[in-house]
Design a protein around this motif. Structure first.
Motif, PDB file in Angstrom:
ATOM      1  N   SER A   9      43.177  42.393  34.642  1.00 53.30           N
ATOM      2  CA  SER A   9      43.714  42.856  35.933  1.00 53.30           C
ATOM      3  C   SER A   9      45.220  43.082  35.779  1.00 53.30           C
ATOM      4  O   SER A   9      45.887  42.424  34.964  1.00 53.30           O
ATOM      5  CB  SER A   9      43.422  41.836  37.031  1.00 53.30           C
ATOM      6  OG  SER A   9      44.381  40.824  37.004  1.00 53.30           O
ATOM      7  N   LYS A  61      41.687  34.487  27.006  1.00 55.76           N
ATOM      8  CA  LYS A  61      40.792  33.729  27.890  1.00 55.76           C
ATOM      9  C   LYS A  61      41.571  32.643  28.646  1.00 55.76           C
ATOM     10  O   LYS A  61      41.391  32.452  29.852  1.00 55.76           O
ATOM     11  CB  LYS A  61      39.668  33.098  27.066  1.00 55.76           C
ATOM     12  CG  LYS A  61      38.597  32.475  27.904  1.00 55.76           C
ATOM     13  CD  LYS A  61      37.464  31.969  27.049  1.00 55.76           C
ATOM     14  CE  LYS A  61      36.460  31.232  27.913  1.00 55.76           C
ATOM     15  NZ  LYS A  61      35.502  30.479  27.130  1.00 55.76           N
ATOM     16  N   CYS A  64      43.817  34.687  31.229  1.00 56.94           N
ATOM     17  CA  CYS A  64      43.220  35.613  32.212  1.00 56.94           C
ATOM     18  C   CYS A  64      41.776  35.268  32.563  1.00 56.94           C
ATOM     19  O   CYS A  64      41.104  36.075  33.198  1.00 56.94           O
ATOM     20  CB  CYS A  64      43.145  37.030  31.658  1.00 56.94           C
ATOM     21  SG  CYS A  64      44.591  37.638  30.919  1.00 56.94           S
ATOM     22  N   LYS A  66      38.286  33.969  34.134  1.00 56.54           N
ATOM     23  CA  LYS A  66      37.873  33.988  35.546  1.00 56.54           C
ATOM     24  C   LYS A  66      38.226  32.662  36.198  1.00 56.54           C
ATOM     25  O   LYS A  66      38.051  31.603  35.622  1.00 56.54           O
ATOM     26  CB  LYS A  66      36.367  34.219  35.644  1.00 56.54           C
ATOM     27  CG  LYS A  66      35.965  35.663  35.433  1.00 56.54           C
ATOM     28  CD  LYS A  66      34.549  35.888  35.916  1.00 56.54           C
ATOM     29  CE  LYS A  66      33.979  37.209  35.454  1.00 56.54           C
ATOM     30  NZ  LYS A  66      34.628  38.380  35.990  1.00 56.54           N
ATOM     31  N   ARG A  67      38.775  32.731  37.394  1.00 55.88           N
ATOM     32  CA  ARG A  67      39.136  31.533  38.140  1.00 55.88           C
ATOM     33  C   ARG A  67      38.968  31.802  39.628  1.00 55.88           C
ATOM     34  O   ARG A  67      38.938  32.961  40.044  1.00 55.88           O
ATOM     35  CB  ARG A  67      40.567  31.115  37.817  1.00 55.88           C
ATOM     36  CG  ARG A  67      41.583  32.190  38.117  1.00 55.88           C
ATOM     37  CD  ARG A  67      42.760  32.119  37.161  1.00 55.88           C
ATOM     38  NE  ARG A  67      43.761  33.121  37.498  1.00 55.88           N
ATOM     39  CZ  ARG A  67      43.877  34.283  36.869  1.00 55.88           C
ATOM     40  NH1 ARG A  67      43.066  34.603  35.876  1.00 55.88           N
ATOM     41  NH2 ARG A  67      44.800  35.151  37.223  1.00 55.88           N
ATOM     42  N   GLN A  68      38.908  30.716  40.394  1.00 58.90           N
ATOM     43  CA  GLN A  68      38.695  30.889  41.831  1.00 58.90           C
ATOM     44  C   GLN A  68      39.947  30.504  42.597  1.00 58.90           C
ATOM     45  O   GLN A  68      40.689  29.627  42.186  1.00 58.90           O
ATOM     46  CB  GLN A  68      37.523  30.022  42.274  1.00 58.90           C
ATOM     47  CG  GLN A  68      36.240  30.455  41.584  1.00 58.90           C
ATOM     48  CD  GLN A  68      35.010  29.999  42.316  1.00 58.90           C
ATOM     49  OE1 GLN A  68      34.968  28.898  42.830  1.00 58.90           O
ATOM     50  NE2 GLN A  68      34.006  30.849  42.368  1.00 58.90           N
ATOM     51  N   GLU A  94      37.142  35.312  43.546  1.00 56.02           N
ATOM     52  CA  GLU A  94      37.220  35.167  42.090  1.00 56.02           C
ATOM     53  C   GLU A  94      38.303  36.100  41.554  1.00 56.02           C
ATOM     54  O   GLU A  94      38.349  37.275  41.915  1.00 56.02           O
ATOM     55  CB  GLU A  94      35.872  35.515  41.458  1.00 56.02           C
ATOM     56  CG  GLU A  94      35.769  35.020  40.031  1.00 56.02           C
ATOM     57  CD  GLU A  94      34.353  35.073  39.500  1.00 56.02           C
ATOM     58  OE1 GLU A  94      33.896  36.196  39.218  1.00 56.02           O
ATOM     59  OE2 GLU A  94      33.719  34.010  39.371  1.00 56.02           O
ATOM     60  N   GLY A  97      39.551  37.449  34.584  1.00 53.73           N
ATOM     61  CA  GLY A  97      38.488  37.909  33.708  1.00 53.73           C
ATOM     62  C   GLY A  97      39.011  39.027  32.815  1.00 53.73           C
ATOM     63  O   GLY A  97      40.044  39.642  33.114  1.00 53.73           O
TER      64      GLY A  97
END
Ligand code: 2BA
Length: 111
Positions: A9, A61, A64, A66-68, A94, A97
């Motif tokens: 992103s 990783k 970046c 994935k996290r909430q 979310e 990623g």
């Protein structure tokens, strides 16, 4: 030698570029656009030795992945607020990623 392409992103693009540079990886960052959402993202190109590819992917990783995140900026469609039209509801979204491709480099030269 390999080249790692990582689509991340736009929000994560700066941070992951810094982290890779701090770990002595050269990075070229391209401003790209996702074909489905038509939103801006960043594509990183990292040329590196075969035995360093896993380290590059681990750094991407860690930075970046994935996290909430809980955000309160989502207006509830059902509850009208007395004063300002809508009530803000907390919602978990979310973030992050990465989509990663690793390809062989046939020839590498700096001239
Ligand atoms: P992701 O699969 O995580 O993909 C994020 C971005 O990574 C994509 O942005 C695209 O720029 C790139 N990407 C992913 N897979 C790729 C591939 N095989 N080749 C080249 N680039 C690739 P968008 O295209 O804007 O997609 C954003 C998100 O929308 C995707 O997240 C996926 O969850 C969803 N999506 C994408 N295409 C879809 C489709 N045809 N149908 C349903 N959902 C789709």
């Amino acid at each position: 030698m390999k080249i790692v392409y990582a689509i991340v992103s736009s929000d994560d693009g700066n941070r992951v570029t810094d982290v890779l540079n701090e770990n002595h990886f050269s990075v070229t960052r391209l401003a790209t656009t996702g074909g489905f959402l038509k939103k801006g993202n960043s594509t990183l190109m990292v040329g590196t030795d075969d035995d360093k590819v896993d380290e590059v992917i681990r750094l991407i990783k860690d930075t970046c992945g994935k996290r909430q995140k809980i955000t309160c900026n989502v207006p509830s469609p059902n509850i009208a607020s007395i004063s300002s039209g809508y009530m803000m509801m907390p919602m978990t979204v979310e973030l992050g990623g990465a989509t990663i491709f690793v390809t062989d480099v046939e020839r590498f030269e700096k001239i």
